[in-house]
Design a protein around this motif. Structure first.
Motif, short mmCIF file in Angstrom:
data_model
loop_
_atom_site.label_atom_id
_atom_site.label_comp_id
_atom_site.label_asym_id
_atom_site.label_seq_id
_atom_site.Cartn_x
_atom_site.Cartn_y
_atom_site.Cartn_z
N UNK A 190 16.26 22.19 18.92
CA UNK A 190 16.18 23.64 19.09
C UNK A 190 15.28 24.34 18.09
N UNK A 191 14.23 23.67 17.65
CA UNK A 191 13.32 24.25 16.67
C UNK A 191 11.95 24.44 17.30
N UNK A 192 11.35 25.62 17.07
CA UNK A 192 10.04 25.94 17.63
C UNK A 192 9.08 26.31 16.51
N UNK A 193 7.79 26.09 16.76
CA UNK A 193 6.73 26.37 15.78
C UNK A 193 5.79 27.44 16.34
N UNK A 194 5.52 28.47 15.52
CA UNK A 194 4.67 29.59 15.93
C UNK A 194 3.49 29.75 14.99
N UNK A 195 2.34 30.25 15.49
CA UNK A 195 1.27 30.67 14.58
C UNK A 195 1.73 31.85 13.74
N UNK A 196 1.21 31.93 12.52
CA UNK A 196 1.61 33.00 11.60
C UNK A 196 0.41 33.89 11.33
N UNK A 197 0.62 35.21 11.40
CA UNK A 197 -0.44 36.20 11.19
C UNK A 197 -0.11 36.98 9.93
N UNK A 198 -1.08 37.14 9.03
CA UNK A 198 -0.79 37.84 7.78
C UNK A 198 -2.07 38.40 7.16
N UNK A 199 -1.86 39.26 6.18
CA UNK A 199 -2.95 39.72 5.31
C UNK A 199 -2.69 39.19 3.91
N UNK A 200 -3.74 38.96 3.16
CA UNK A 200 -3.59 38.36 1.84
C UNK A 200 -2.79 39.26 0.89
N UNK A 201 -3.16 40.54 0.78
CA UNK A 201 -2.50 41.42 -0.19
C UNK A 201 -2.00 42.72 0.43
N UNK A 202 -2.87 43.44 1.10
CA UNK A 202 -2.48 44.73 1.64
C UNK A 202 -3.20 44.95 2.97
N UNK A 203 -2.99 46.14 3.54
CA UNK A 203 -3.54 46.43 4.86
C UNK A 203 -5.05 46.56 4.87
N UNK A 204 -5.69 46.58 3.70
CA UNK A 204 -7.14 46.65 3.64
C UNK A 204 -7.78 45.26 3.70
N UNK A 205 -6.98 44.22 3.53
CA UNK A 205 -7.49 42.86 3.56
C UNK A 205 -7.70 42.40 5.00
N UNK A 206 -8.63 41.45 5.22
CA UNK A 206 -8.83 40.92 6.59
C UNK A 206 -7.59 40.19 7.09
N UNK A 207 -7.46 40.14 8.40
CA UNK A 207 -6.33 39.46 9.04
C UNK A 207 -6.59 37.95 9.07
#
Length: 387
Positions: A190-207
């Motif tokens: 019952x375990x699933x793996x998803x891609x993770x989306x994030x920014x390095x530091x704040x909302x001004x950083x690239x995705x």
């Protein structure tokens, strides 16, 4: 003149099929490119729908639209379906999901809600296709749809391409669509793996689309870093390509010393389980083929130097696989599917072990065997830059 049966049937179909009994026009729909799912302070679903905005005019004219590009509509509701039906009150069109590119789910939603419940509408409704990716986001999911795409027409398409290319060329995330998710969630572990989306530091950083979010029993349980994602993908036979960085052994550290690079072309992994009395031993056998990508430590001219380089790559991969497995054992997360393999191999044994499988997986012993083959040293045109 006597008409044949074929002519009578032709006339019949011309009369019957010439009209549309269930007619819809394009101007009645708004085509959803992406969905972001967040949660309000009072626990309701906050839905951000990312629509493609056509360049032409709307109903009643063909004048060009001054502001091009996608638009976001935010609605709230007690359920996903409730929030979706409210889109028409703002957009003036019915939302259509046939061409949806991605769904984003915030960490907050993934931690406090069962993802199966969140995605119930999209798996049951006839419009959404089962091939669109699903991603977990750091922070609010809607903030990623507010960005402007670098090269694609919408952020929905941009994020989808980022997932595909990151998985294919760097081995730092996994590709997961609705169909694959359903298979993983219904598996024995019952375990699933998803891609993770994030920014390095704040909302001004690239995705960034890198790293793997692990969901257990429907809720977010852990985040595997981009640096460790490659080894997890190798063990699950999902690694498509990427770079392995090998530290110079005489430097003693990867932070201060220079590094060589090994470009992976192919990975084959076999997970072998061996039951010894009441304990479990996991054998990981990985075969890697690839080419030398960049050298800073030592030249590769002779067979001995090539063998030394492949041994260094082998040692590095072995260490990283061990590190990832130990991390999963500490978290009691069988994200590599060992329990599923035991179930297929011996259902009666799995029936006895399933109730305390997390503990058994955490205590299982590990053996790792990595074989690295260098197919190209990059010296077919001679030494490019003399030192």
């Amino acid at each position: 003149m006597k008409w044949s049966m074929a002519k009578w049937l032709t006339i019949f179909f011309l009369f019957v099929l010439s009209g549309c009994w269930d007619k819809f026009e394009l101007i009645e729909f708004g085509f959803v490119q992406a969905i972001a799912i967040d949660q309000t302070e009072d626990g309701k679903i906050e839905l951000t729908s990312h629509f493609y905005k056509p360049a032409g005019g709307g109903e009643g004219g063909t004048a060009p639209v001054k502001e091009k590009g996608p638009i976001n509509i935010r609605t709230t509701g007690d359920t996903i379906f409730d929030a979706i039906r409210d889109i028409a009150t703002y957009l003036g069109r019915k939302a259509k999901f046939d061409h949806m590119r991605v769904i984003l789910i915030s960490e907050q939603v993934a931690k406090t809600n069962n993802i199966e419940d969140i995605l119930e509408f999209f798996s049951r409704d006839h419009e959404p296709r089962a091939t669109f990716p699903i991603m977990i986001t750091m922070g609010r999911a809607s903030s990623y749809l507010d960005e402007k795409p670098f090269i694609e027409n919408t952020m929905g398409q941009q994020l989808r391409k980022m997932e595909e290319t990151t998985s294919r060329y760097s081995g730092k995330t996994v590709k997961t669509n609705l169909l694959e998710l359903a298979i993983q969630m219904k598996s024995e572990v019952g375990i699933a793996r998803f891609p993770y989306v994030y920014r390095m530091k704040n909302e001004l950083e690239p995705i960034n689309v890198a790293g793997i979010a692990i969901v257990k029993k429907g809720k977010l349980a852990d985040i595997v870093s981009p640096e460790e994602s490659a080894e997890l993908l190798m063990m699950t036979d999902q690694y498509e390509g990427g770079i392995i960085k090998v530290p110079c052994h005489d430097q003693g550290t990867t932070k201060q010393g220079k590094m060589d690079s090994f470009e992976v072309d192919r990975v084959e992994t076999k997970l072998i389980t061996a039951v010894e009395e009441n304990s479990l031993r996991i054998r990981v056998k990985t075969k890697i083929k690839g080419a030398v990508g960049e050298l800073h430590c030592a030249p590769i001219v002779t067979n001995e130097e090539e063998k030394k380089f492949s041994d260094h790559v082998q040692e590095k991969v072995t260490q990283e696989i061990k590190k990832v497995v130990e991390h999963l054992q500490k978290k009691k997360l069988d994200a590599i599917g060992i329990g599923n393999q035991i179930y297929r191999k011996d259902p009666s044994l799995w029936k006895r072990w399933k109730k305390d499988w997390d503990e058994r997986f955490a205590r299982s012993q590990l053996e790792i065997a990595v074989d690295v083959t260098v197919t190209d040293t990059g010296m077919n045109v001679g030494k490019p830059l003399p030192k």
